[in-house]
Design a protein around this motif. Structure first.
Motif, PDB file in Angstrom:
ATOM      1  N   ILE A 146       5.360   2.389  -0.045  1.00  0.00           N
ATOM      2  CA  ILE A 146       4.039   3.002  -0.131  1.00  0.00           C
ATOM      3  C   ILE A 146       3.072   2.032  -0.803  1.00  0.00           C
ATOM      4  O   ILE A 146       3.363   1.490  -1.873  1.00  0.00           O
ATOM      5  CB  ILE A 146       4.094   4.312  -0.947  1.00  0.00           C
ATOM      6  CG1 ILE A 146       5.077   5.298  -0.301  1.00  0.00           C
ATOM      7  CG2 ILE A 146       2.703   4.940  -1.072  1.00  0.00           C
ATOM      8  CD1 ILE A 146       5.465   6.462  -1.188  1.00  0.00           C
ATOM      9  N   SER A 147       1.937   1.827  -0.177  1.00  0.00           N
ATOM     10  CA  SER A 147       0.845   1.080  -0.811  1.00  0.00           C
ATOM     11  C   SER A 147       0.002   2.078  -1.591  1.00  0.00           C
ATOM     12  O   SER A 147      -0.373   3.134  -1.065  1.00  0.00           O
ATOM     13  CB  SER A 147      -0.008   0.389   0.256  1.00  0.00           C
ATOM     14  OG  SER A 147      -1.187  -0.138  -0.308  1.00  0.00           O
ATOM     15  N   THR A 148      -0.305   1.761  -2.849  1.00  0.00           N
ATOM     16  CA  THR A 148      -1.014   2.728  -3.691  1.00  0.00           C
ATOM     17  C   THR A 148      -2.529   2.568  -3.661  1.00  0.00           C
ATOM     18  O   THR A 148      -3.253   3.442  -4.150  1.00  0.00           O
ATOM     19  CB  THR A 148      -0.546   2.604  -5.156  1.00  0.00           C
ATOM     20  OG1 THR A 148      -0.923   1.316  -5.661  1.00  0.00           O
ATOM     21  CG2 THR A 148       0.954   2.778  -5.264  1.00  0.00           C
ATOM     22  N   GLY A 149      -3.028   1.435  -3.143  1.00  0.00           N
ATOM     23  CA  GLY A 149      -4.457   1.178  -3.177  1.00  0.00           C
ATOM     24  C   GLY A 149      -4.939   0.645  -4.505  1.00  0.00           C
ATOM     25  O   GLY A 149      -6.139   0.523  -4.753  1.00  0.00           O
ATOM     26  N   ARG A 150      -3.990   0.312  -5.371  1.00  0.00           N
ATOM     27  CA  ARG A 150      -4.316  -0.168  -6.708  1.00  0.00           C
ATOM     28  C   ARG A 150      -4.044  -1.667  -6.797  1.00  0.00           C
ATOM     29  O   ARG A 150      -3.123  -2.178  -6.151  1.00  0.00           O
ATOM     30  CB  ARG A 150      -3.449   0.567  -7.737  1.00  0.00           C
ATOM     31  CG  ARG A 150      -3.901   0.445  -9.170  1.00  0.00           C
ATOM     32  CD  ARG A 150      -2.876   1.101 -10.095  1.00  0.00           C
ATOM     33  NE  ARG A 150      -2.703   2.506  -9.864  1.00  0.00           N
ATOM     34  CZ  ARG A 150      -3.479   3.465 -10.354  1.00  0.00           C
ATOM     35  NH1 ARG A 150      -4.519   3.132 -11.111  1.00  0.00           N
ATOM     36  NH2 ARG A 150      -3.223   4.729 -10.110  1.00  0.00           N
ATOM     37  N   LYS A 151      -4.826  -2.395  -7.593  1.00  0.00           N
ATOM     38  CA  LYS A 151      -4.591  -3.804  -7.869  1.00  0.00           C
ATOM     39  C   LYS A 151      -4.045  -3.941  -9.292  1.00  0.00           C
ATOM     40  O   LYS A 151      -4.526  -3.268 -10.207  1.00  0.00           O
ATOM     41  CB  LYS A 151      -5.885  -4.613  -7.745  1.00  0.00           C
ATOM     42  CG  LYS A 151      -6.564  -4.521  -6.382  1.00  0.00           C
ATOM     43  CD  LYS A 151      -5.766  -5.210  -5.305  1.00  0.00           C
ATOM     44  CE  LYS A 151      -6.528  -5.215  -3.983  1.00  0.00           C
ATOM     45  NZ  LYS A 151      -5.767  -5.871  -2.898  1.00  0.00           N
ATOM     46  N   ILE A 152      -3.037  -4.792  -9.466  1.00  0.00           N
ATOM     47  CA  ILE A 152      -2.456  -4.998 -10.786  1.00  0.00           C
ATOM     48  C   ILE A 152      -2.351  -6.494 -11.077  1.00  0.00           C
ATOM     49  O   ILE A 152      -2.314  -7.309 -10.164  1.00  0.00           O
ATOM     50  CB  ILE A 152      -1.060  -4.328 -10.918  1.00  0.00           C
ATOM     51  CG1 ILE A 152      -0.091  -4.849  -9.857  1.00  0.00           C
ATOM     52  CG2 ILE A 152      -1.186  -2.818 -10.836  1.00  0.00           C
ATOM     53  CD1 ILE A 152       1.323  -4.301 -10.010  1.00  0.00           C
ATOM     54  N   ALA A 160      -0.500  -3.174  -5.581  1.00  0.00           N
ATOM     55  CA  ALA A 160       0.637  -2.436  -6.141  1.00  0.00           C
ATOM     56  C   ALA A 160       1.278  -1.559  -5.074  1.00  0.00           C
ATOM     57  O   ALA A 160       0.643  -1.191  -4.074  1.00  0.00           O
ATOM     58  CB  ALA A 160       0.177  -1.581  -7.320  1.00  0.00           C
ATOM     59  N   GLY A 161       2.550  -1.243  -5.299  1.00  0.00           N
ATOM     60  CA  GLY A 161       3.263  -0.386  -4.362  1.00  0.00           C
ATOM     61  C   GLY A 161       4.306   0.461  -5.042  1.00  0.00           C
ATOM     62  O   GLY A 161       4.646   0.258  -6.217  1.00  0.00           O
ATOM     63  N   VAL A 162       4.798   1.433  -4.327  1.00  0.00           N
ATOM     64  CA  VAL A 162       5.905   2.295  -4.776  1.00  0.00           C
ATOM     65  C   VAL A 162       6.995   2.217  -3.726  1.00  0.00           C
ATOM     66  O   VAL A 162       6.722   2.304  -2.519  1.00  0.00           O
ATOM     67  CB  VAL A 162       5.434   3.753  -4.963  1.00  0.00           C
ATOM     68  CG1 VAL A 162       6.629   4.689  -5.177  1.00  0.00           C
ATOM     69  CG2 VAL A 162       4.464   3.868  -6.131  1.00  0.00           C
TER      70      VAL A 162
END
Length: 284
Positions: A146-152, A160-162
């Motif tokens: 899953i891609s979260t749409g967040r940058k880390i 970022a991903g799950v």
């Protein structure tokens, strides 16, 4: 289908109720549909908002407690700092864990941690675990990315991903370390009884079930590591929090397949002494 929470119900002292963080723009990039069907899921439902909520740990979920010898140094209080046990699916007579990684902070998160994971590391674990499965090595499986749409921030700014993986269980050698440090024999015995019932029920009939359990765990781990050696696979971090009671390969961090035969090959930037080198894996 409904997931059960068998482990949390039997051993509540070894988990902490937790929940995945809200994600800015989650998208299911990949779903292992054959594995989803094997678990009893409708792949179409898993792609829905409700299915995505389940995979991201927005329903009932737990962070698992464990300790670990990390490069020989004992860390007594660890646990899922960026992952959650979503629950168990019943397949025939067996339970299979669903476990999500990169879901955000938990009660076991280390100071300064954000509980997240890079999408590239999630994709890597998915690819390597599915390759190991195809090569006949006992391993966790990849269910979803899953891609979260967040940058880390991880050296560079990265997406970022799950990742959601499936395992016979996530009981580790380090889980037994943790139980031993709890309320003494009662907690340790309760964990052993649960592990025997779930993984090695034949041991119950032996003269000494706990001794037989130990023997069967050793054998399962030996078989797995022998298959690693045959393939030139280097796990990289064989800490006791990364070694399972079931014998399945878990936690594909700094792992690799050796490209040229060399017993001293390591694949972890912090393994300066070669503790987990290819040639040391059977001993470890």
């Amino acid at each position: 289908m409904q997931l059960s929470h068998d482990y949390a119900e039997h051993l509540p002292q070894l988990v902490r109720l937790s929940q995945g963080e809200e994600q800015p723009d989650p998208h299911l990039l990949f779903l292992n549909e054959p594995l989803a069907l094997e678990l009893g899921f409708d792949p179409g439902w898993l792609r829905s908002p409700a299915g995505l909520d389940l995979l991201l740990g927005h329903d009932t979920a737990h962070a698992m407690a464990y300790s670990g010898f990390q490069f020989g140094q004992f860390n007594s209080y660890m646990g899922d700092g960026r992952a959650l046990l979503l629950g168990e699916a019943r397949v025939g007579d067996d339970f299979l864990d669903l476990h999500a990684k990169g879901t955000g902070l938990t009660p076991f998160s280390r100071p300064g941690s954000d509980g997240r994971a890079t999408l590239s590391s999630i994709l890597r674990e998915y690819l390597v675990s599915e390759a190991m499965h195809a090569l006949g090595v006992p391993t966790t499986r990849g269910l979803a990315v899953i891609s979260t749409g967040r940058k880390i921030q991880r050296g560079h700014v990265r997406p970022a991903g799950v990742g959601v993986r499936v395992a016979a269980s996530h009981l580790r050698v380090g889980t037994f370390h943790y139980a031993q440090l709890g309320d003494g024999t009662n907690q340790l015995q309760a964990l052993a009884d649960y592990a025997i019932s779930r993984h090695y029920p034949a041991a119950i009939k032996s003269e000494n079930p706990y001794k037989e359990f130990f023997r069967l765990v050793v054998e399962s781990q030996m078989r797995t590591v022998a298959k690693w050696q045959r393939l030139g696979f280097i796990h990289g971090v064989m800490n006791t929090d990364n070694t399972t009671i079931s014998g399945q390969t878990i936690d594909y961090g700094p792992c690799a397949f050796m490209e040229s035969y060399d017993l001293a090959t390591v694949f972890s930037s912090i393994d300066n002494g070669g503790r987990y080198a290819y040639g040391n894996q059977p001993h470890i």
